[in-house]
Design a protein around this motif. Sequence first.
Motif, short mmCIF file in Angstrom:
data_model
loop_
_atom_site.label_atom_id
_atom_site.label_comp_id
_atom_site.label_asym_id
_atom_site.label_seq_id
_atom_site.Cartn_x
_atom_site.Cartn_y
_atom_site.Cartn_z
N ASN A 157 13.77 6.94 -2.86
CA ASN A 157 13.96 8.37 -2.70
C ASN A 157 14.31 9.04 -4.03
OD1 ASN A 157 13.43 8.71 0.05
ND2 ASN A 157 15.50 8.10 0.63
N PHE A 158 14.90 8.24 -4.93
CA PHE A 158 15.31 8.78 -6.22
C PHE A 158 14.34 8.39 -7.33
CE2 PHE A 158 19.07 7.84 -3.64
CZ PHE A 158 19.65 9.10 -3.56
N LEU A 159 13.16 7.89 -6.95
CA LEU A 159 12.22 7.42 -7.97
C LEU A 159 11.80 8.55 -8.90
CD1 LEU A 159 10.55 5.11 -9.11
CD2 LEU A 159 8.71 5.74 -7.52
N GLY A 160 11.57 9.74 -8.34
CA GLY A 160 11.16 10.87 -9.18
C GLY A 160 12.22 11.20 -10.22
N VAL A 161 13.46 11.23 -9.77
CA VAL A 161 14.56 11.49 -10.70
C VAL A 161 14.66 10.38 -11.74
CG1 VAL A 161 17.06 11.80 -10.92
CG2 VAL A 161 15.83 12.82 -8.99
N LEU A 162 14.57 9.12 -11.25
CA LEU A 162 14.66 7.99 -12.16
C LEU A 162 13.55 8.03 -13.21
CD1 LEU A 162 15.43 5.09 -9.65
CD2 LEU A 162 17.03 6.26 -11.14
N TYR A 163 12.33 8.29 -12.75
CA TYR A 163 11.20 8.31 -13.67
C TYR A 163 11.37 9.41 -14.71
CZ TYR A 163 6.40 8.90 -15.33
OH TYR A 163 5.29 9.02 -16.11
N ARG A 164 11.76 10.59 -14.24
CA ARG A 164 11.94 11.70 -15.18
C ARG A 164 13.06 11.42 -16.18
NH1 ARG A 164 13.37 15.53 -11.86
NH2 ARG A 164 15.56 15.55 -12.41
N GLU A 165 14.17 10.88 -15.68
CA GLU A 165 15.30 10.61 -16.57
C GLU A 165 14.98 9.50 -17.56
OE1 GLU A 165 18.10 12.25 -16.90
OE2 GLU A 165 17.51 13.67 -15.34
N ILE A 166 14.22 8.49 -17.11
CA ILE A 166 13.83 7.42 -18.02
C ILE A 166 12.91 7.95 -19.11
CG2 ILE A 166 12.46 5.30 -18.19
CD1 ILE A 166 13.63 4.49 -15.46
N GLY A 188 0.81 -1.21 0.00
CA GLY A 188 0.00 0.00 0.00
C GLY A 188 0.84 1.27 0.00
N SER A 189 1.86 1.28 0.87
CA SER A 189 2.72 2.47 0.96
C SER A 189 3.51 2.68 -0.33
CB SER A 189 3.66 2.36 2.16
OG SER A 189 4.49 1.22 2.03
N LEU A 190 4.01 1.56 -0.89
CA LEU A 190 4.76 1.69 -2.13
C LEU A 190 3.88 2.16 -3.29
CD1 LEU A 190 7.14 -1.40 -2.07
CD2 LEU A 190 7.76 1.00 -1.83
N THR A 191 2.63 1.65 -3.31
CA THR A 191 1.69 2.09 -4.35
C THR A 191 1.42 3.58 -4.22
OG1 THR A 191 0.66 -0.10 -4.41
CG2 THR A 191 -0.60 1.74 -5.34
N ALA A 192 1.14 4.03 -3.00
CA ALA A 192 0.90 5.46 -2.77
C ALA A 192 2.12 6.29 -3.14
CB ALA A 192 0.51 5.70 -1.31
N TYR A 193 3.30 5.75 -2.77
CA TYR A 193 4.55 6.45 -3.04
C TYR A 193 4.76 6.60 -4.55
CZ TYR A 193 9.54 7.60 -2.53
OH TYR A 193 10.76 8.22 -2.57
N VAL A 194 4.55 5.52 -5.28
CA VAL A 194 4.77 5.54 -6.73
C VAL A 194 3.77 6.47 -7.41
CG1 VAL A 194 4.68 4.17 -8.85
CG2 VAL A 194 5.87 3.28 -6.83
N ILE A 195 2.48 6.35 -7.05
CA ILE A 195 1.46 7.19 -7.66
C ILE A 195 1.75 8.67 -7.41
CG2 ILE A 195 -0.98 7.85 -7.57
CD1 ILE A 195 -1.63 4.89 -7.06
N TYR A 196 2.08 8.99 -6.17
CA TYR A 196 2.37 10.38 -5.82
C TYR A 196 3.61 10.88 -6.59
CZ TYR A 196 3.84 14.44 -3.08
OH TYR A 196 4.22 15.70 -2.70
N THR A 197 4.65 10.05 -6.61
CA THR A 197 5.89 10.46 -7.27
C THR A 197 5.69 10.66 -8.77
OG1 THR A 197 7.22 9.29 -5.61
CG2 THR A 197 8.29 9.82 -7.70
N VAL A 198 5.01 9.71 -9.41
CA VAL A 198 4.81 9.80 -10.85
C VAL A 198 3.95 11.02 -11.21
CG1 VAL A 198 3.74 8.68 -12.85
CG2 VAL A 198 5.17 7.35 -11.29
N SER A 199 2.84 11.22 -10.46
CA SER A 199 1.96 12.35 -10.77
C SER A 199 2.67 13.69 -10.54
CB SER A 199 0.68 12.28 -9.93
OG SER A 199 0.99 12.28 -8.55
#
Length: 610
Positions: free
Chosen positions: A315-324, A189-200
């Motif tokens: 913690n770097f998911l936002g950067v990773l997502y943007r760079e990808i 649940g926390s990872l799903t919330a984390y990913v959705i928030y980070t991606v959006s």
Amino acid sequence: MRRAATRLEPAAPAQNRHQSDWAVIRSLLPYLMAYKGRVAFALSCLIAAKFANVGVPLILKDIVDRLTLPGVSMLVAVPFALVLAYGAARLMTSLFQELREFFFINVTQRAVRTLARQSFDHLHSLSLRFHLSRRTGQVTREIDHGVRGVSTLISYTLYSIFPLFIELGLVIGILAHKFGWVFPTIVAGSLTAYVIYTVSMTNWRTKMRREWNELETRAQSKAVDSLLNFETVKYFNNERFESERYDETLKKSEAAAIRSQQSLNLLNAGQQFIIAIALTLMVWQAVVGVQAGRMTVGDLVLVNAFLIQLFIPLNFLGVLYREIKQALADLERMFNLLHVNREVSDAPDARPLQVSGGEIVFEQVGFAYDPERPILQGVDLRIAPGTTCAVVGASGAGKSTLARLLFRFYDVNQGALRIDGQDIRSVTQESLRKSIGIVPQDTVLFNDTIAYNIAYGKPGATQSEIEAAAVAAQIHDFIQSLPQGYDTVVGERGLKLSGGEKQRVAIARTLLKNPPILIFDEATSALDSRTEQAIAAQLKAISADRTTLVIAHRLSTIVDADQIVVMEAGRVIERGRFDELVSAGGAFARMWALQSGEEQDDARAEELVA
């Protein structure tokens, strides 16, 4: 003519087509699978590293549980082998990661090299129309960003995202097996919330980031354009105007940078909030389990360690997502560039051009850069082997277009162009251009030495051959007078040399190539009268046994031509030898009378100066 050439770009739709992210990845996969064994081994190391990484908290749990046994000494409770296993697991995690990169770097760099080479070769295979319609800097930037995108995509997916999913699956499986589904539910649940928030949030920030990048690019473009036109800025005393124009863009870039940074702070704060809630819930459940006797202290340490191990890379998911996403966009643009159709390409059964005498025949040739503006209209022209044909006419008459068609920078729209009876569309472009040498009106040199630029006509030429060509082009003495001689660097586009010096280098380069067919496109237009006469005599000597097409502005240089063709509005209106055309009293005679008066005035002016 050149302006017209920029109006049409048949390949534009291919540039703008959009591919899905998966389509881009599928296009990249063949380049990565060149080393299947290395790819398989690297993936094995990746999985082994994750198993070792997950094993670290499990061993640590066992150590803590043994330490908390009542009434047992530490030496008895913690066997030395268990401590060694903990250290070995830590070591194996790093070791497998290094092995993965050690063996996969060949795959990555070979893919980068292959794509860069293919893109470079493809650009050289595209027509002149494409290059006149695109900014060179933009094209090279697309290639540069694309090849860098390969490394970025591999690094962030294979080394970060993919291992994270493997570890997530292992952790959820272990937690579910040992403690039921409460902990896995919190993790998922926390990872799903984390990913959705980070991606959006990252998608929202990407618009700001893109605006900032565009403004930075615009500022850089204005700065480069202003500096390239340094002399023009000085001529018109517009330093302040250029500075204010540059600062206006910098001001917008500054505001965009502030918004981008503030949105990053919001993203980080939200991520930490989600992590804090997840950790609190997990630790609370573990504490309750310990108090209830369902769990040990080591289990609490295990749960906390698992969650921290999962969230640290996130913690770097936002950067990773943007760079990808950026890497995928860069790769898409590069693959689109590779998919641009070649307007001029060799026929499947194309054969090398066989030059026996060098006869050139234009048969009812029609051509237009833009369908709305025809350039050549039914041109019939025959240049006999070993003769010199001069083409004259007003600007825009289609003279230089004849040379471009002969080099097959474009294909004729109607009619045919033949060399020794062979339609040039049926022969290979390499053999065609190898058989033709040109001294263009606008000479552009490489930012290298004079020797390199002359030797470009024959790569691998010896120094004596280079100097012999320079002597024939009347530039050897000038080169010898320079402090570095033939090692003098000519600057970008040859700007350190005068127009006449550049043209003489171009003449030497063509002399060194020594082709059976020659084209002189106003080859002496940048020379003074005395040097022009000397070089004109030299050009006449070297073209004695070659088929030569001379595109002339100064009629005095073509007096001895075997045939003179007068063009007007894309048509041949007169042809003949010099004396025949002068005595005919037509368009050529009028041009000759006008130029003769101008040249007499120039000669008087030179005498006065002398």
